[in-house]
Design an enzyme around this catalytic site. Structure first.
Site, PDB file in Angstrom:
ATOM      1  N   LYS A   1       0.839  -1.325   0.056  1.00 15.10           N
ATOM      2  CA  LYS A   1      -0.397   0.766  -0.140  1.00 15.10           C
ATOM      3  C   LYS A   1       1.100   1.296   0.214  1.00 15.10           C
ATOM      4  O   LYS A   1       0.579   2.398  -0.611  1.00 15.10           O
ATOM      5  CB  LYS A   1      -0.446  -0.426   1.297  1.00 15.10           C
ATOM      6  CG  LYS A   1      -1.865  -1.012   1.124  1.00 15.10           C
ATOM      7  CD  LYS A   1      -2.831  -0.768   2.396  1.00 15.10           C
ATOM      8  CE  LYS A   1      -3.791  -2.392   2.117  1.00 15.10           C
ATOM      9  NZ  LYS A   1      -4.552  -3.136   2.965  1.00 15.10           N
TER      10      LYS A   1
ATOM     11  N   GLN B   1      -5.085  -1.424   9.393  1.00  9.02           N
ATOM     12  CA  GLN B   1      -4.318  -3.074   8.958  1.00  9.02           C
ATOM     13  C   GLN B   1      -5.456  -3.990   9.654  1.00  9.02           C
ATOM     14  O   GLN B   1      -5.035  -3.777  11.193  1.00  9.02           O
ATOM     15  CB  GLN B   1      -3.226  -3.385   8.338  1.00  9.02           C
ATOM     16  CG  GLN B   1      -2.790  -4.806   7.762  1.00  9.02           C
ATOM     17  CD  GLN B   1      -3.246  -5.076   5.969  1.00  9.02           C
ATOM     18  OE1 GLN B   1      -3.123  -3.649   5.357  1.00  9.02           O
ATOM     19  NE2 GLN B   1      -4.520  -5.339   6.426  1.00  9.02           N
TER      20      GLN B   1
ATOM     21  N   ASP C   1     -11.164   2.717   4.005  1.00  8.11           N
ATOM     22  CA  ASP C   1     -11.469   1.307   3.436  1.00  8.11           C
ATOM     23  C   ASP C   1     -13.124   1.309   3.760  1.00  8.11           C
ATOM     24  O   ASP C   1     -13.552   0.317   2.912  1.00  8.11           O
ATOM     25  CB  ASP C   1     -10.706   0.251   4.794  1.00  8.11           C
ATOM     26  CG  ASP C   1      -9.326  -0.060   4.293  1.00  8.11           C
ATOM     27  OD1 ASP C   1      -9.870  -0.563   3.240  1.00  8.11           O
ATOM     28  OD2 ASP C   1      -9.291  -0.736   5.188  1.00  8.11           O
TER      29      ASP C   1
END
Ligand code: NDP
Length: 282
Positions: free
Chosen positions: A52, A96, A119
């Protein structure tokens, strides 16, 4: 024989567009920023986080990494999120997953400002998705929708069968297809006659996590097959949730694994971060 929907090529094209738009935004004095938070040492998570960050750097997005030890407490992580919520340089916050067990994941996801929820997992944004309002769309299902669009698939009136009902893939992709006027069947482990359901589908979206469990013989002639599954078999081989070779004989278009949905997920994270930064300019 099916056309291959090339996720790598579509992702590269969109990343090019994101890079160009990021450059334009920087000329106006705004650099899109993504905070990436990793708690612990999970090897797969470490790989995802570094992918990422590299992807951010490639398109000119600023990324700020916070690596916290595995014993980090919930209060400490909440304090960091509060700080990032208030940080003007940060447009997107990504925590994460999975988190270590002493931390309540729902609590953390709900602490992220819905305006920085790159997200798309915050219940506020999930709710907006369900009622069809503009929102941060979760990256993997968003990537699936972009691939369908790029492949020229018009979902209106189509029968879509989604296999898998997770909060990160199956459920949101089902609502996204519904929003585009598909008739959606959402299947899961208790579904009866899965083969019969799949055989009705004009579009099959597989997000199960079981190697090649959707058989090629179930696929209707001419259907479009999107395989979200990524399953490691043996030492090195990756396969999807669909029996690829046999499905490709019957489908009109299909995504490969690897090189299908995978490259789209990070691309849509970059896209969400950029869109968030554009709202900051406004
Ligand atoms: P989950 O494990 O959270 O969900 C799996 C779903 O599949 C569940 O709803 C489960 O049903 C259903 N299921 C399991 N077995 C069967 C079965 N035999 N028949 C019908 N349904 C079944 O998985 P995720 O959604 O997180 O991930 C799915 C796959 O997608 C995985 O391979 C994962 O690696 C991959 N993935 C890929 C990404 C990418 O970027 N390409 C991103 C995210 C995921 P029930 O709810 O009843 O238990």
């Amino acid at each position: 024989m099916a056309t291959i929907i090339d996720g790598k090529a579509i992702a590269a094209k969109i990343r090019g567009e994101i890079a160009a738009e990021t450059a334009r935004l920087k000329e106006k004095g705004v650099t899109p920023g993504l905070a990436v938070v990793l708690v612990g040492e999970d090897p797969a998570s470490k790989v995802y986080v570094s992918m990422k960050e590299k992807a951010c750097a490639d398109v000119g997005i600023f990324s700020d990494e916070y690596k916290l030890p595995v014993e980090t407490g919930e209060a400490e992580l909440l304090a960091l999120i509060e700080k990032l919520n208030a940080d003007d340089k940060i447009d997107g916050i990504l925590v994460q997953l999975p988190l270590p067990k002493q931390i309540n994941t729902d609590k953390i996801l709900e602490a992220i400002s819905p305006a920085k929820d790159a997200d798309g997992f915050h219940p506020y944004n999930v709710g907006r998705l369900v009622i069809g309002k503009p929102t941060f769309q979760p990256c993997t299902p968003y990537g699936v929708m972009v691939m369908l669009k790029e492949a020229g698939v018009d979902l209106s009136g189509k029968e879509v069968v989604v296999v898998g009902r997770s909060n990160i893939v199956g459920k949101p992709v089902a609502f996204m297809c519904l929003q585009q006027n598909a008739t959606v069947t959402l299947c899961h482990s208790k579904t009866r006659d899965l083969a019969g359901k799949v055989a009705q589908a004009d579009v099959v979206i597989a997000a199960v996590g079981v190697p090649e469990m959707i058989k090629g013989s179930w696929i209707k002639e001419g259907a479009v097959v999107i395989d979200v599954g990524v399953n490691r078999v043996g030492e090195k081989k990756l396969v999807g949730d669909v029996e690829y070779a046999a499905a490709a004989e019957r489908a009109s278009a299909i995504t490969p694994v690897p090189g299908g949905v995978g490259p789209m997920t990070i691309t849509m994270l970059l896209y969400n971060t950029l869109e968030s930064a554009k709202r900051r300019v406004k």
